[in-house]
Design a protein around this motif. Structure first.
Motif, PDB file in Angstrom:
ATOM      1  N   GLN A 165     -27.910  -0.541  25.116  1.00  7.94           N
ATOM      2  CA  GLN A 165     -27.346   0.107  23.727  1.00  7.94           C
ATOM      3  C   GLN A 165     -26.380  -0.877  23.061  1.00  7.94           C
ATOM      4  OE1 GLN A 165     -24.111   1.570  22.918  1.00  7.94           O
ATOM      5  NE2 GLN A 165     -23.274   0.465  24.895  1.00  7.94           N
ATOM      6  N   ARG A 166     -26.533  -0.730  21.649  1.00  9.40           N
ATOM      7  CA  ARG A 166     -25.336  -1.397  20.751  1.00  9.40           C
ATOM      8  C   ARG A 166     -24.615  -0.416  19.938  1.00  9.40           C
ATOM      9  NH1 ARG A 166     -25.329  -3.189  15.810  1.00  9.40           N
ATOM     10  NH2 ARG A 166     -23.904  -4.959  15.245  1.00  9.40           N
ATOM     11  N   ARG A 167     -23.542  -0.456  19.855  1.00 11.94           N
ATOM     12  CA  ARG A 167     -22.673   0.764  19.138  1.00 11.94           C
ATOM     13  C   ARG A 167     -23.357   2.235  19.289  1.00 11.94           C
ATOM     14  NH1 ARG A 167     -21.199  -2.710  13.539  1.00 11.94           N
ATOM     15  NH2 ARG A 167     -19.938  -4.379  14.581  1.00 11.94           N
ATOM     16  N   HIS A 168     -23.668   2.487  20.388  1.00 15.40           N
ATOM     17  CA  HIS A 168     -24.361   3.706  20.757  1.00 15.40           C
ATOM     18  C   HIS A 168     -25.520   3.887  20.342  1.00 15.40           C
ATOM     19  CE1 HIS A 168     -20.289   4.604  22.414  1.00 15.40           C
ATOM     20  NE2 HIS A 168     -19.783   4.181  21.365  1.00 15.40           N
ATOM     21  N   GLN A 169     -26.257   2.965  19.679  1.00 16.79           N
ATOM     22  CA  GLN A 169     -27.887   2.937  19.387  1.00 16.79           C
ATOM     23  C   GLN A 169     -28.501   2.503  20.608  1.00 16.79           C
ATOM     24  OE1 GLN A 169     -29.137   4.426  16.711  1.00 16.79           O
ATOM     25  NE2 GLN A 169     -27.005   5.246  16.369  1.00 16.79           N
TER      26      GLN A 169
ATOM     27  N   ASN B 125     -32.201  -6.522  10.299  1.00 16.63           N
ATOM     28  CA  ASN B 125     -31.800  -7.759  10.537  1.00 16.63           C
ATOM     29  C   ASN B 125     -31.387  -8.134  12.063  1.00 16.63           C
ATOM     30  OD1 ASN B 125     -29.784 -10.110  10.911  1.00 16.63           O
ATOM     31  ND2 ASN B 125     -30.557 -10.261   8.654  1.00 16.63           N
ATOM     32  N   PRO B 126     -31.894  -9.075  12.561  1.00 22.17           N
ATOM     33  CA  PRO B 126     -31.900  -9.313  14.080  1.00 22.17           C
ATOM     34  C   PRO B 126     -30.320  -9.892  14.364  1.00 22.17           C
ATOM     35  CG  PRO B 126     -33.211 -10.923  13.147  1.00 22.17           C
ATOM     36  CD  PRO B 126     -33.194 -10.134  12.051  1.00 22.17           C
ATOM     37  N   ASN B 127     -29.835 -10.376  13.411  1.00 20.46           N
ATOM     38  CA  ASN B 127     -28.275 -11.105  13.686  1.00 20.46           C
ATOM     39  C   ASN B 127     -26.989 -10.015  13.365  1.00 20.46           C
ATOM     40  OD1 ASN B 127     -29.409 -13.511  14.510  1.00 20.46           O
ATOM     41  ND2 ASN B 127     -29.973 -13.725  12.367  1.00 20.46           N
ATOM     42  N   ASN B 128     -27.353  -9.473  12.146  1.00 17.83           N
ATOM     43  CA  ASN B 128     -26.177  -8.500  12.004  1.00 17.83           C
ATOM     44  C   ASN B 128     -26.614  -7.022  12.035  1.00 17.83           C
ATOM     45  OD1 ASN B 128     -27.971  -7.977   9.624  1.00 17.83           O
ATOM     46  ND2 ASN B 128     -26.589  -9.400   8.350  1.00 17.83           N
TER      47      ASN B 128
ATOM     48  N   GLU C 120     -38.686  -9.263  17.811  1.00 17.14           N
ATOM     49  CA  GLU C 120     -38.232 -10.611  18.223  1.00 17.14           C
ATOM     50  C   GLU C 120     -36.773 -10.502  19.255  1.00 17.14           C
ATOM     51  OE1 GLU C 120     -39.750 -13.464  17.784  1.00 17.14           O
ATOM     52  OE2 GLU C 120     -41.034 -12.266  16.640  1.00 17.14           O
ATOM     53  N   LEU C 121     -36.137  -9.520  19.057  1.00 15.81           N
ATOM     54  CA  LEU C 121     -34.931  -9.365  20.028  1.00 15.81           C
ATOM     55  C   LEU C 121     -35.446  -8.975  21.388  1.00 15.81           C
ATOM     56  CD1 LEU C 121     -31.690  -9.185  20.306  1.00 15.81           C
ATOM     57  CD2 LEU C 121     -31.729  -6.896  19.688  1.00 15.81           C
TER      58      LEU C 121
ATOM     59  N   ILE D  94     -23.793  -0.275  30.550  1.00 14.37           N
ATOM     60  CA  ILE D  94     -23.701   0.073  29.074  1.00 14.37           C
ATOM     61  C   ILE D  94     -23.022  -1.019  28.308  1.00 14.37           C
ATOM     62  CG2 ILE D  94     -23.553   2.515  29.539  1.00 14.37           C
ATOM     63  CD1 ILE D  94     -20.535   2.478  29.083  1.00 14.37           C
ATOM     64  N   LYS D  95     -22.430  -1.762  28.924  1.00 16.10           N
ATOM     65  CA  LYS D  95     -21.474  -2.944  28.331  1.00 16.10           C
ATOM     66  C   LYS D  95     -22.398  -4.440  28.154  1.00 16.10           C
ATOM     67  CE  LYS D  95     -17.386  -1.068  28.468  1.00 16.10           C
ATOM     68  NZ  LYS D  95     -16.295  -1.827  29.423  1.00 16.10           N
ATOM     69  N   TRP D  96     -23.422  -4.269  29.081  1.00 10.65           N
ATOM     70  CA  TRP D  96     -24.254  -5.630  29.040  1.00 10.65           C
ATOM     71  C   TRP D  96     -24.660  -6.199  27.756  1.00 10.65           C
ATOM     72  CZ3 TRP D  96     -29.055  -7.165  28.195  1.00 10.65           C
ATOM     73  CH2 TRP D  96     -29.768  -8.628  28.612  1.00 10.65           C
ATOM     74  N   LEU D  97     -25.180  -5.191  26.807  1.00 10.96           N
ATOM     75  CA  LEU D  97     -25.990  -5.932  25.886  1.00 10.96           C
ATOM     76  C   LEU D  97     -25.018  -6.614  24.804  1.00 10.96           C
ATOM     77  CD1 LEU D  97     -28.838  -5.920  24.473  1.00 10.96           C
ATOM     78  CD2 LEU D  97     -27.640  -4.346  22.801  1.00 10.96           C
ATOM     79  N   GLU D  98     -23.905  -5.771  24.546  1.00 11.22           N
ATOM     80  CA  GLU D  98     -22.702  -6.166  23.501  1.00 11.22           C
ATOM     81  C   GLU D  98     -21.910  -7.253  24.183  1.00 11.22           C
ATOM     82  OE1 GLU D  98     -21.539  -2.473  20.844  1.00 11.22           O
ATOM     83  OE2 GLU D  98     -21.746  -1.882  22.867  1.00 11.22           O
ATOM     84  N   GLU D  99     -21.649  -7.292  25.547  1.00  7.39           N
ATOM     85  CA  GLU D  99     -20.503  -8.117  25.841  1.00  7.39           C
ATOM     86  C   GLU D  99     -21.139  -9.289  26.643  1.00  7.39           C
ATOM     87  OE1 GLU D  99     -17.503  -6.121  28.231  1.00  7.39           O
ATOM     88  OE2 GLU D  99     -17.011  -4.638  26.576  1.00  7.39           O
ATOM     89  N   ILE D 100     -22.337  -9.101  27.038  1.00  6.76           N
ATOM     90  CA  ILE D 100     -23.012 -10.629  27.902  1.00  6.76           C
ATOM     91  C   ILE D 100     -24.156 -10.933  27.191  1.00  6.76           C
ATOM     92  CG2 ILE D 100     -24.098 -11.089  30.092  1.00  6.76           C
ATOM     93  CD1 ILE D 100     -22.356  -9.120  31.325  1.00  6.76           C
ATOM     94  N   PHE D 101     -25.052 -10.196  26.677  1.00  5.43           N
ATOM     95  CA  PHE D 101     -26.230 -10.726  26.071  1.00  5.43           C
ATOM     96  C   PHE D 101     -26.253 -11.244  24.761  1.00  5.43           C
ATOM     97  CE2 PHE D 101     -30.282 -10.094  23.839  1.00  5.43           C
ATOM     98  CZ  PHE D 101     -31.075 -11.029  24.494  1.00  5.43           C
ATOM     99  N   LEU D 102     -25.814 -10.399  23.929  1.00  2.00           N
ATOM    100  CA  LEU D 102     -25.551 -10.644  22.353  1.00  2.00           C
ATOM    101  C   LEU D 102     -24.686 -11.850  22.122  1.00  2.00           C
ATOM    102  CD1 LEU D 102     -25.891  -7.284  20.592  1.00  2.00           C
ATOM    103  CD2 LEU D 102     -27.709  -8.641  20.942  1.00  2.00           C
ATOM    104  N   PRO D 103     -23.781 -11.731  22.743  1.00  2.00           N
ATOM    105  CA  PRO D 103     -22.566 -12.969  22.430  1.00  2.00           C
ATOM    106  C   PRO D 103     -23.183 -14.464  22.728  1.00  2.00           C
ATOM    107  CG  PRO D 103     -21.445 -11.338  23.620  1.00  2.00           C
ATOM    108  CD  PRO D 103     -22.623 -11.081  23.716  1.00  2.00           C
ATOM    109  N   THR D 104     -24.298 -14.414  23.751  1.00  2.00           N
ATOM    110  CA  THR D 104     -24.835 -15.884  24.046  1.00  2.00           C
ATOM    111  C   THR D 104     -26.321 -16.005  23.434  1.00  2.00           C
ATOM    112  OG1 THR D 104     -25.901 -14.972  26.039  1.00  2.00           O
ATOM    113  CG2 THR D 104     -23.507 -16.094  26.335  1.00  2.00           C
TER     114      THR D 104
END
Ligand code: MV4
Length: 457
Positions: free
Chosen positions: A237-241, A347-350, A423-424, A441-451
């Motif tokens: 999830q990202r921002r609870h979505q 938008n896949p980036n923002n 695409e994501l 629950i942290k993985w997407l925002e803290e590990i995947f999206l930053p890289t």
């Protein structure tokens, strides 16, 4: 067999893919349908597929999809004897359920009392504990002073989290890592809660640093039968979505699965619950902790349908009309693996919404593929609502087969010219942590999206 008659006509108090899902269930049961819609949804699929439709107000949700009087009037005018509230909007509004019932219309959902109890996260925890569920260590009830918060925090140890009783879905939550920032966390959680919900009641829990989010589907009829339909893994999830969900969870052992399933069904029974519900847990170090219960159908219910072969919405309608559950716990066979990919117009980036007119829509097909979508060629996505436009649900004989079919399905899926999350999802499927099911629950925002852009450019 139960001889209770099904409803004469169902009004669907929602829009989007969930409205279509309910329409389809009603059609399968040969029950006539009424759609309601805002003036921004004149050309939406849920209006086209319903037997009757009523425009109940302008685009703004508060004037239409949240307008209780208008919805009740539409039901009375069309002679609907049941209302399905869907997901979001009024689906967990106890007052709405009560008003519907007061007009002698059947609310397809649990009692207003259960909605109310679970809507307040403090009373939900008290009820859950009484019903036998394990809680995150924390305050018994709400916390009304900083003194009390300090006392509780000393008892359970830092880090702690302050949560709004009226919250859920992540709003009004503040973490404190030490006594030094507890005061700030306490007062900012309270003022955020006040601003967001008009209620500054908060409670305190031990903060779990890296849990997974696992939920259990339960079902209870009005004859005392209660079952569970297994769990869903909802940590991505990202921002609870939530972005994708899978069933079963890739990390539970068979014995853990059975244990939490039984515990959840037993809790629903102890609560005297009626209908479809979802019990949400945080899972860390092989332990489950109850956090909330959702008293409605969920967006991710199709993955449970894929692995059980059951139709949850048909069953929900039958149970609301007084019928018995059509299966016992032992009849439920869990088979294979399913993943739901939420396709948002964004938008896949923002991640900002990207509404617009659809020129090309080519959904995938083939074995194991289900698409629940509101999109058609020429459809103009209105900018006023949730950006979820399609759900791709993929079934496989096991997780590996499901992932392989998912790649195939996402590669076939074309929605143009707007931006979507397709695409994501393709990039997610190429990631080793996803392939291994090794995420929290942290993985997407803290590990995947930053890289993301570095790795996949
Ligand atoms: C927590 C937590 C860690 N520790 N409670 C977020 C929304 C609400 N449903 C509960 N939430 C959380 N409660 C304790 N004691 C972390 C979260 C949380 C979360 C939970 C489920 C799914 C995604 C999440 C993302 C961030 C935080």
């Amino acid at each position: 067999m139960s001889n209770k008659k099904l409803f004469k006509k169902i009004l669907i108090a929602n829009r989007g893919d969930v409205a279509l899902r309910i329409l389809r269930a009603a059609k399968d049961l040969k029950i006539p349908t009424v759609s309601i819609h805002s003036s921004a949804d004149n050309d939406s699929m849920h209006v086209k597929l319903a037997d009757e439709s009523v425009c109940i107000g302008p685009a703004k949700s508060s004037d239409s999809y949240l307008n209780m009087q208008a919805i009740i009037s539409a039901a009375l005018v069309t002679g609907a004897d049941a209302i399905h509230p869907g997901v979001g909007f009024l689906s967990e509004n106890a007052d709405f359920a009560e008003i519907v019932n007061a007009h002698e219309i059947n609310f397809i959902g649990p009692s207003p009392e259960h909605i109310k109890t679970m809507g307040d996260k403090v009373s939900a925890k008290i009820a859950a504990e009484k019903a036998g569920l394990p809680l995150v260590p924390g305050s018994k009830g709400s916390i009304s002073s900083l003194n009390k918060a300090e006392e509780e925090a000393l008892k359970i140890g830092f880090p702690v989290i302050i949560k709004a009783a009226a919250g859920g879905g992540g709003r009004g939550m503040k973490v404190a890592n030490s006594m030094e920032n507890l005061s700030e966390a306490f007062s900012s959680a309270r003022s955020e809660a006040k601003a967001a919900f008009g209620d500054d009641t908060v409670y305190l829990e031990k903060y779990l640093k890296n849990p997974r989010h696992i939920e259990v589907q339960v079902f209870a009829d009005s004859h005392g039968n209660v079952v569970h339909l297994g769990e869903r893994e909802c940590s991505i999830q990202r921002r609870h979505q939530k972005l994708l969900e899978e069933c079963p969870s890739p990390i539970l052992s068979q014995s853990e699965r059975e244990k939490i399933g039984k515990l959840s069904a037993n809790a629903a029974k102890n609560l005297g619950y009626l209908g479809l519900g979802t019990i949400e847990y945080l899972y860390e170090n092989n332990e489950f902790f109850f956090i909330e219960m959702n008293t409605r159908l969920q967006v991710e219910h199709p993955i449970t349908e894929m692995v059980t072969g059951l139709d949850l919405v048909c069953e929900q309608i039958k149970i609301a009309s007084g019928q018995k559950l059509s299966f016992k716990q032992n009849d439920i066979v869990f088979n294979g693996h399913a993943i739901e990919f939420r396709i948002n117009a964004e938008n896949p980036n923002n991640f900002l919404p990207s509404p617009g007119k659809i020129k090309t829509f080519h959904p995938p097909g083939g074995p194991g593929v289900r698409v629940d979508s509101i999109v058609y060629q020429g459809y103009q996505i209105p900018p006023y609502y949730d950006s979820l436009i399609s759900k791709l649900i993929v079934f496989g004989s096991d997780r590996k087969n499901c992932l392989s079919r998912s790649e195939r399905a996402l590669d076939e899926f074309i929605i143009e010219p707007i931006d979507t999350s397709i695409e994501l999802h393709k990039k997610l499927l190429r990631n080793k942590d996803i392939i291994n099911g090794a995420y929290s629950i942290k993985w997407l925002e803290e590990i995947f999206l930053p890289t993301l852009n570095k790795t996949y450019g």
